[in-house]
Design an enzyme around this catalytic site. Structure first.
Site, PDB file in Angstrom:
ATOM      1  N   SER A 155      32.321 -24.486   2.254  1.00 15.69           N
ATOM      2  CA  SER A 155      31.407 -24.937   3.297  1.00 15.69           C
ATOM      3  C   SER A 155      32.094 -26.000   4.128  1.00 15.69           C
ATOM      4  O   SER A 155      33.224 -26.400   3.839  1.00 15.69           O
ATOM      5  CB  SER A 155      30.130 -25.501   2.672  1.00 15.69           C
ATOM      6  OG  SER A 155      30.424 -26.743   2.065  1.00 15.69           O
ATOM      7  N   LYS A 156      31.367 -26.465   5.139  1.00 18.97           N
ATOM      8  CA  LYS A 156      31.930 -27.440   6.078  1.00 18.97           C
ATOM      9  C   LYS A 156      32.494 -28.671   5.381  1.00 18.97           C
ATOM     10  O   LYS A 156      33.456 -29.271   5.852  1.00 18.97           O
ATOM     11  CB  LYS A 156      30.840 -27.892   7.052  1.00 18.97           C
ATOM     12  CG  LYS A 156      30.651 -26.935   8.200  1.00 18.97           C
ATOM     13  CD  LYS A 156      29.913 -27.626   9.325  1.00 18.97           C
ATOM     14  CE  LYS A 156      29.475 -26.618  10.370  1.00 18.97           C
ATOM     15  NZ  LYS A 156      28.044 -26.406  10.395  1.00 18.97           N
ATOM     16  N   ARG A 157      31.880 -29.049   4.270  1.00 31.88           N
ATOM     17  CA  ARG A 157      32.383 -30.285   3.661  1.00 31.88           C
ATOM     18  C   ARG A 157      33.770 -30.109   3.066  1.00 31.88           C
ATOM     19  O   ARG A 157      34.418 -31.083   2.695  1.00 31.88           O
ATOM     20  CB  ARG A 157      31.384 -30.848   2.644  1.00 31.88           C
ATOM     21  CG  ARG A 157      31.162 -29.979   1.465  1.00 31.88           C
ATOM     22  CD  ARG A 157      30.003 -30.448   0.612  1.00 31.88           C
ATOM     23  NE  ARG A 157      29.819 -29.469  -0.432  1.00 31.88           N
ATOM     24  CZ  ARG A 157      30.567 -29.428  -1.509  1.00 31.88           C
ATOM     25  NH1 ARG A 157      31.518 -30.306  -1.716  1.00 31.88           N
ATOM     26  NH2 ARG A 157      30.368 -28.477  -2.419  1.00 31.88           N
ATOM     27  N   HIS A 158      34.252 -28.871   2.996  1.00 27.24           N
ATOM     28  CA  HIS A 158      35.634 -28.663   2.551  1.00 27.24           C
ATOM     29  C   HIS A 158      36.623 -28.784   3.716  1.00 27.24           C
ATOM     30  O   HIS A 158      37.812 -28.596   3.541  1.00 27.24           O
ATOM     31  CB  HIS A 158      35.784 -27.275   1.922  1.00 27.24           C
ATOM     32  CG  HIS A 158      35.049 -27.129   0.621  1.00 27.24           C
ATOM     33  ND1 HIS A 158      33.939 -26.335   0.480  1.00 27.24           N
ATOM     34  CD2 HIS A 158      35.274 -27.683  -0.584  1.00 27.24           C
ATOM     35  CE1 HIS A 158      33.500 -26.404  -0.763  1.00 27.24           C
ATOM     36  NE2 HIS A 158      34.290 -27.215  -1.436  1.00 27.24           N
ATOM     37  N   GLY A 159      36.131 -29.048   4.930  1.00 27.80           N
ATOM     38  CA  GLY A 159      37.021 -29.140   6.101  1.00 27.80           C
ATOM     39  C   GLY A 159      36.734 -27.993   7.044  1.00 27.80           C
ATOM     40  O   GLY A 159      35.640 -27.425   7.028  1.00 27.80           O
TER      41      GLY A 159
END
Ligand code: GLU
Length: 497
Positions: free
Chosen positions: A253-257
């Protein structure tokens, strides 16, 4: 065998993400491998969340990756329209077919009633599913609801008996107990079809032979199979591809970059590297081979080699791979790829003169081995294009503040001012001479010049750097560095004093 027809069916509610791109790629490769047809269908029936901007972003990302579709938006084809929002009459007609054959019915339950049904089921320890109470309404009862102003949905009359087998090309045989199903909604009260209904109508009418999609849709498949059977449509083959996880093994997801394809494009990942990397998210040929050009992927791709296990998105590996592809570019190709980046940073104007083009190519030639992503060119090359250096404080301390740096720069400066050509042949002897004079290593002579002209202590070979910069800039920067050292020493002297 019938011609293979596969489709990628994104919902235009955001950017094209890595997972969607990988699904599109697997469909593309499967189609090309089998000389089949790759259909692009836009599933835009969620009017509140679908946007044209998102559709455009998806099409752009597909084009960047070179996943050209045979039928779909901008292309047309014999089975259109390819936007679900333009197919509403088809869904209506197909809902009517099921209503007529008794496999669907109108349900007038209000959201409050549905909530109550769920709560009752849970309190009795049952699954919170619809209880089918509108299945057998008489016409009079229906009319009464209509008179009350209720707008019905159309529900499927599911078969609760026995089980449904999904014979998946990747996951093998997966059996679903039919009593897990409920009478799911086909058409919402606003007349829009649900995903499960529209997808079956479309895949059947578009003659899709293989449905290749993310594993998150596996649980929808028994519902869809029941629908195919209720219509008497041939059921396509299914292939559910594994999920993509982040390094922490949580769903990517976005929190992985960066996860949107557009972002990778903006950062300067080459399409061929992206395609190669995405192909390896769940597919492998054998364990020893990592680099595959697109043509080779088309030749080697089979669903039999797609793993059941989740794939982990490994950014350093993608970066490494991109570096490999950058190094493989011819100078002309590299220039074509890099030019828009230089232009967007204002290093190079829109109109590039022949002299500037050869300067840019020279810069690219000396940096090609040193970068993994095109956006790294900004930091790695700005000092060739911009006057203002930003000195790296650590490099200045380590090199320019060191004893002897001033003397070395002082002895090089007149020689560099006098040098006719800035070529390795002319420059090297100047540095060698200074080395002898100062009785030190060559690097000790080179490093102060490097920091003086680039602001940092890492750069391509010094002679290459000076050759691009030319005499005027080189000498000016050495003078500036001498001035800087003087200021710093003055500063520290006054602190000490
Ligand atoms: N629009 C659906 C999605 O984006 C398509 C799923 C499918 O391929 O059936 O998830």
């Amino acid at each position: 065998m019938n011609q293979v027809r596969v489709r990628f069916a994104p919902s235009p509610t955001g950017y094209l993400h890595v997972g969607g791109a990988r699904t599109a790629l697997f469909n593309y490769l499967y189609a090309r491998h089998h000389q089949g047809v790759f259909v692009l269908r836009i599933e835009d029936t969620d009017l509140a969340r679908s946007t044209d901007a998102s559709t455009q972003a998806i099409l752009e990302a597909m084009k960047y990756l070179g996943l050209d579709w045979d039928e779909g938006p901008e292309k047309g084809g014999g089975y259109g329209p390819y936007f679900q929002s333009e197919r509403l009459d088809l869904y209506r007609r197909h809902a009517d077919k099921l209503l007529d054959s008794g496999r669907a019915y109108y349900c007038f339950c209000t959201p409050e009633e549905l909530d109550q049904i769920r709560q009752d089921a849970v309190s009795k320890g049952r699954d919170p599913k619809y209880d089918g109470r509108c299945r057998n309404l008489t016409e009079a009862q229906q009319q009464q609801f209509i008179n009350q102003g209720r707008k019905p949905v159309v529900r499927f009359k599911a078969d609760y008996h026995g089980s449904t087998l999904v014979d998946d090309l990747i996951r093998g045989k997966v059996t679903f107990d039919n009593n897990q199903l409920d009478d799911f909604v086909l058409v919402k009260s606003d007349g829009m079809p649900t995903y499960n209904f529209a997808v079956v109508v479309d895949d059947a009418l578009m003659r899709i032979t293989h449905v290749i999609r993310g594993e998150d849709h596996l649980s929808n498949t028994p519902k869809q199979i029941q629908l195919y059977e209720a219509f008497g449509f041939a059921v396509p083959r299914f292939a559910h591809i594994p999920m993509i996880l982040g390094p922490d093994r949580a769903r990517l997801s976005k929190r992985h970059g960066a996860t949107s394809v557009g972002q990778f494009q903006e950062e300067g990942y080459l399409a061929d590297a992206m395609v190669n990397y995405l192909a390896l998210l769940g597919w492998s040929y054998d364990d020893s081979q990592t680099l595959f050009r697109k043509a080779e992927l088309v030749e080697k791709f089979t669903l039999a080699k797609v793993s059941k296990n989740p794939a982990v998105f490994d950014l350093p590996k993608l970066q490494w791979m991109n570096g490999v592809y950058i190094r493989e570019l011819s100078l002309e190709q590299f220039y074509q790829q890099a030019l828009p980046f230089f232009q967007s940073w204002g290093f190079v104007p829109q109109e590039v003169s022949p002299e500037l083009e050869s300067k840019v190519k020279h810069v690219l030639r000396i940096l090609q081995e040193r970068i993994k992503v095109l956006s790294e060119l900004k930091e790695a090359s700005y000092y060739f294009f911009q006057d203002q250096l930003h000195y790296d404080e650590k490099a200045v301390q380590k090199v320019l503040d060191k004893e002897g740096a001033v003397e070395i720069l002082h002895s090089l400066l007149p020689e560099l001012l006098a040098a006719k050509d800035y070529t390795q042949e002319k420059l090297e002897p100047i540095f060698r001479k200074a080395q002898e004079q100062h009785q030190c290593k060559l690097a000790t002579v080179i490093q102060p010049v490097r920091v003086a002209v680039t602001g940092t202590n890492v750069s391509p070979g010094i002679y290459d750097v000076l050759a691009v910069l030319g005499r005027a800039k080189t000498c000016q920067r050495i003078k500036d560095a001498l001035e800087l050292i003087k200021q710093r020493q003055g500063g520290s002297a006054s602190v000490q004093g």
